[in-house]
Design a protein around this motif. Structure first.
Motif, short mmCIF file in Angstrom:
data_model
loop_
_atom_site.label_atom_id
_atom_site.label_comp_id
_atom_site.label_asym_id
_atom_site.label_seq_id
_atom_site.Cartn_x
_atom_site.Cartn_y
_atom_site.Cartn_z
N ASP A 1 64.17 34.29 104.81
CA ASP A 1 63.98 33.00 105.49
C ASP A 1 62.78 32.23 104.96
O ASP A 1 62.79 31.01 104.92
N TRP A 2 61.72 32.94 104.54
CA TRP A 2 60.48 32.27 104.12
C TRP A 2 60.57 31.70 102.72
O TRP A 2 59.75 30.89 102.32
N MET A 3 61.58 32.07 101.93
CA MET A 3 61.68 31.62 100.54
C MET A 3 62.22 30.20 100.45
O MET A 3 63.12 29.80 101.21
N ALA A 4 61.67 29.41 99.53
CA ALA A 4 62.10 28.03 99.33
C ALA A 4 63.52 27.98 98.75
O ALA A 4 64.04 28.97 98.25
N GLU A 5 64.14 26.79 98.81
CA GLU A 5 65.50 26.61 98.29
C GLU A 5 65.55 26.69 96.77
O GLU A 5 66.55 27.12 96.21
N THR A 6 64.49 26.24 96.10
CA THR A 6 64.42 26.36 94.64
C THR A 6 63.24 27.26 94.29
O THR A 6 62.20 27.23 94.95
N ILE A 7 63.41 28.06 93.25
CA ILE A 7 62.36 28.98 92.83
C ILE A 7 62.07 28.77 91.35
O ILE A 7 62.88 28.19 90.62
N THR A 8 60.91 29.22 90.91
CA THR A 8 60.53 29.14 89.51
C THR A 8 60.72 30.50 88.87
O THR A 8 60.18 31.50 89.34
N GLN A 9 61.51 30.53 87.81
CA GLN A 9 61.71 31.73 87.02
C GLN A 9 60.85 31.61 85.77
O GLN A 9 60.64 30.49 85.28
N ALA A 10 60.36 32.71 85.23
CA ALA A 10 59.49 32.65 84.05
C ALA A 10 59.84 33.78 83.10
O ALA A 10 60.42 34.79 83.48
N ASN A 11 59.44 33.59 81.84
CA ASN A 11 59.64 34.61 80.82
C ASN A 11 58.51 34.50 79.81
O ASN A 11 58.00 33.41 79.55
N VAL A 12 58.11 35.63 79.22
CA VAL A 12 57.05 35.67 78.23
C VAL A 12 57.52 36.50 77.05
O VAL A 12 58.17 37.53 77.23
N SER A 13 57.20 36.06 75.85
CA SER A 13 57.58 36.77 74.64
C SER A 13 56.34 36.94 73.77
O SER A 13 55.61 35.98 73.52
N LYS A 14 56.10 38.17 73.30
CA LYS A 14 54.95 38.42 72.43
C LYS A 14 55.31 38.00 71.01
O LYS A 14 56.31 38.43 70.46
N GLU A 15 54.47 37.15 70.42
CA GLU A 15 54.71 36.63 69.09
C GLU A 15 54.03 37.46 68.01
O GLU A 15 54.47 37.45 66.87
N GLY A 16 52.94 38.14 68.33
CA GLY A 16 52.27 38.96 67.34
C GLY A 16 50.81 39.17 67.65
O GLY A 16 50.32 38.82 68.73
N ILE A 17 50.08 39.73 66.68
CA ILE A 17 48.65 40.00 66.82
C ILE A 17 47.94 39.38 65.63
O ILE A 17 48.39 39.51 64.49
N GLU A 18 46.84 38.68 65.91
CA GLU A 18 45.97 38.16 64.84
C GLU A 18 44.63 38.86 64.97
O GLU A 18 44.23 39.30 66.04
N TYR A 19 43.92 38.98 63.85
CA TYR A 19 42.61 39.62 63.84
C TYR A 19 41.55 38.57 63.58
O TYR A 19 41.68 37.77 62.65
#
Length: 49
Positions: free
Chosen positions: A27-45
């Motif tokens: 009941d407490w959740m809004a009608e629209t929600i935000t979904q998210a995703n993260v992708s690791k691109e690499g490592i720099e030194y």
């Protein structure tokens, strides 16, 4: 994002979008929600400071 105590810099790409909440939402959740995703691109030194 810099790794603590090292000279490594972790590179990420993130994105988000809005969508309808599921039918069985609490009941407490809004009608629209935000979904998210993260992708690791690499490592720099980092060079010597």
């Amino acid at each position: 994002m810099r790794e603590k105590g090292t000279k490594k810099l972790h590179i990420y790409e993130g994105w988000a979008w809005r969508e309808q909440a599921p039918e069985d939402k609490p009941d407490w959740m809004a009608e629209t929600i935000t979904q998210a995703n993260v992708s690791k691109e690499g490592i720099e030194y980092l060079d010597e400071l």
